[in-house]
Design an enzyme around this catalytic site. Sequence first.
Site, PDB file in Angstrom:
ATOM      1  N   LYS A  94       0.833  -1.215   0.000  1.00  0.00           N
ATOM      2  CA  LYS A  94       0.000   0.000   0.000  1.00  0.00           C
ATOM      3  C   LYS A  94       0.871   1.271   0.000  1.00  0.00           C
ATOM      4  CE  LYS A  94      -3.506   2.789   0.673  1.00  0.00           C
ATOM      5  NZ  LYS A  94      -4.249   3.277  -0.492  1.00  0.00           N
TER       6      LYS A  94
ATOM      7  N   LYS B  55       0.898  11.555   5.806  1.00  0.00           N
ATOM      8  CA  LYS B  55       1.326  10.407   6.626  1.00  0.00           C
ATOM      9  C   LYS B  55       1.890   9.315   5.730  1.00  0.00           C
ATOM     10  CE  LYS B  55      -1.737   7.442   7.083  1.00  0.00           C
ATOM     11  NZ  LYS B  55      -2.769   6.425   7.207  1.00  0.00           N
TER      12      LYS B  55
HETATM   13  P1  NAD Z   1     -11.127   9.492   8.909  1.00  0.00           P
HETATM   14  O1  NAD Z   1     -10.315  10.468   9.664  1.00  0.00           O
HETATM   15  O2  NAD Z   1     -12.270   9.983   8.082  1.00  0.00           O
HETATM   16  O3  NAD Z   1     -11.719   8.376   9.912  1.00  0.00           O
HETATM   17  C1  NAD Z   1     -11.006   7.821  10.976  1.00  0.00           C
HETATM   18  C2  NAD Z   1     -12.010   7.587  12.111  1.00  0.00           C
HETATM   19  O4  NAD Z   1     -11.350   6.866  13.152  1.00  0.00           O
HETATM   20  C3  NAD Z   1     -12.548   8.881  12.720  1.00  0.00           C
HETATM   21  O5  NAD Z   1     -13.969   8.899  12.640  1.00  0.00           O
HETATM   22  C4  NAD Z   1     -12.047   8.833  14.167  1.00  0.00           C
HETATM   23  O6  NAD Z   1     -12.967   9.392  15.099  1.00  0.00           O
HETATM   24  C5  NAD Z   1     -11.892   7.337  14.379  1.00  0.00           C
HETATM   25  N1  NAD Z   1     -10.980   6.973  15.454  1.00  0.00           N
HETATM   26  C6  NAD Z   1      -9.749   7.464  15.715  1.00  0.00           C
HETATM   27  N2  NAD Z   1      -9.213   6.825  16.797  1.00  0.00           N
HETATM   28  C7  NAD Z   1     -10.145   5.927  17.212  1.00  0.00           C
HETATM   29  C8  NAD Z   1     -10.189   4.976  18.261  1.00  0.00           C
HETATM   30  N3  NAD Z   1      -9.181   4.843  19.128  1.00  0.00           N
HETATM   31  N4  NAD Z   1     -11.298   4.211  18.391  1.00  0.00           N
HETATM   32  C9  NAD Z   1     -12.335   4.359  17.532  1.00  0.00           C
HETATM   33  N5  NAD Z   1     -12.357   5.250  16.520  1.00  0.00           N
HETATM   34  C10 NAD Z   1     -11.271   6.019  16.357  1.00  0.00           C
HETATM   35  O7  NAD Z   1     -10.093   8.671   8.011  1.00  0.00           O
HETATM   36  P2  NAD Z   1     -10.430   7.843   6.681  1.00  0.00           P
HETATM   37  O8  NAD Z   1     -10.291   8.753   5.515  1.00  0.00           O
HETATM   38  O9  NAD Z   1     -11.660   7.043   6.899  1.00  0.00           O
HETATM   39  O10 NAD Z   1      -9.145   6.868   6.652  1.00  0.00           O
HETATM   40  C11 NAD Z   1      -9.028   5.715   7.493  1.00  0.00           C
HETATM   41  C12 NAD Z   1      -7.788   4.937   7.061  1.00  0.00           C
HETATM   42  O11 NAD Z   1      -7.938   4.526   5.686  1.00  0.00           O
HETATM   43  C13 NAD Z   1      -6.494   5.765   7.111  1.00  0.00           C
HETATM   44  O12 NAD Z   1      -5.437   4.951   7.515  1.00  0.00           O
HETATM   45  C14 NAD Z   1      -6.303   6.225   5.661  1.00  0.00           C
HETATM   46  O13 NAD Z   1      -4.944   6.499   5.369  1.00  0.00           O
HETATM   47  C15 NAD Z   1      -6.849   5.026   4.905  1.00  0.00           C
HETATM   48  N6  NAD Z   1      -7.396   5.324   3.558  1.00  0.00           N
HETATM   49  C16 NAD Z   1      -8.208   6.395   3.348  1.00  0.00           C
HETATM   50  C17 NAD Z   1      -8.718   6.624   2.065  1.00  0.00           C
HETATM   51  C18 NAD Z   1      -9.624   7.792   1.768  1.00  0.00           C
HETATM   52  O14 NAD Z   1      -9.848   8.070   0.563  1.00  0.00           O
HETATM   53  N7  NAD Z   1     -10.168   8.492   2.744  1.00  0.00           N
HETATM   54  C19 NAD Z   1      -8.394   5.746   1.020  1.00  0.00           C
HETATM   55  C20 NAD Z   1      -7.589   4.655   1.289  1.00  0.00           C
HETATM   56  C21 NAD Z   1      -7.087   4.445   2.563  1.00  0.00           C
END
Ligand code: NAD
EC number: 1.1.1.31
Length: 296
Positions: free
Chosen positions: A172, A241
């Site tokens: 990834k 990140k």
């Molecule tokens: P986001 O910030 O929208 O969501 C993360 C969620 O995790 C938040 O709602 C937060 O409140 C929650 N959270 C944080 N700590 C927590 C805990 N201890 N217990 C429970 N909930 C907790 O992020 P996202 O965009 O959904 O991304 C999530 C992951 O997926 C990341 O690692 C990101 O790099 C990866 N990702 C994101 C995308 C994208 O397009 N957004 C695409 C591929 C991969």
Amino acid sequence: MQHVIGVIGLGNMGRNMAATLVKKEFTVYGFDLSADVRQLASEQGILPENDVLELAKKCSTIILSLPKAEHVEAVCLGENGLKAVLNQGTTIIDTTTSVAETSRKVAQELESLGVEFVDAPVSGGPAGAASGTMSMVVGGKKATYEHVLPVLEAMTRVRIHVGEVGAGNIAKIANNLLAAAHLITTAEALTMAEKAGLDPEQALQAISAGSGGSAASQVMFPNWVMNKAYNSGFTMALMRKDVGLAKDLVESLGLDLPMAQKTAELWRASVDQVEDSDDFCAIAKCTNPALFGEEK
Ligand code: NAD
């Protein structure tokens, strides 16, 4: 036996993945630190839990969608974390873009409890999560991968089992290093073409159809850059990140990779112009604010 699923982290990705699994008739519990987010999730048929411990008791398969590796470690191994309560036979599917060492550490500590762990980061953004069409790279034991395959199939269009635990995160990070570079090189190519007299929209079509095409020219620029929408659902903070993780990995391997180094340098320098909360595609504005910035 039907998997009973718990999703921890119901943000842009996690909530959409959970909603997809609900649509495909899985029973899905969900937990997020934010009460507002839990409320949103419950409106999509996800059964909200007030802590991870209650969720863990009910679920045979737990999906993590957390911001960073440190959150994965805290949720799994930290105080009041999953480790203390997981049922033997539970499988954790970690879709967070995380760090291979963290995946290996968590997997090793949970294995003694009879709990399996795969790192399974994803591509496709919130839209792919909502439509069950993400692509996923998976690290873990083959038998564990096959055990959770019905869940993975419900969430993804393409799945690639790339090796043992940790391998998913390496694949990834390699992917996101390329996406980060392609956003900049596409912005530079369009800047050159416009200066030489071409219409940038036509130049973009030409690039996308040719051997220089990529997801940057085919998806990101048409959907989020050229129209100045900048609303992909993936933040600058998260892509920064990932670029940082790629830089760390290159350095830890003692490699001299000038393009990777330059990409990391440009993303780091963008902090002066682009906020963490902005869309990741806003990196294009640093190359050419007149062409990719606010409406002229
Ligand atoms: P986001 O910030 O929208 O969501 C993360 C969620 O995790 C938040 O709602 C937060 O409140 C929650 N959270 C944080 N700590 C927590 C805990 N201890 N217990 C429970 N909930 C907790 O992020 P996202 O965009 O959904 O991304 C999530 C992951 O997926 C990341 O690692 C990101 O790099 C990866 N990702 C994101 C995308 C994208 O397009 N957004 C695409 C591929 C991969």
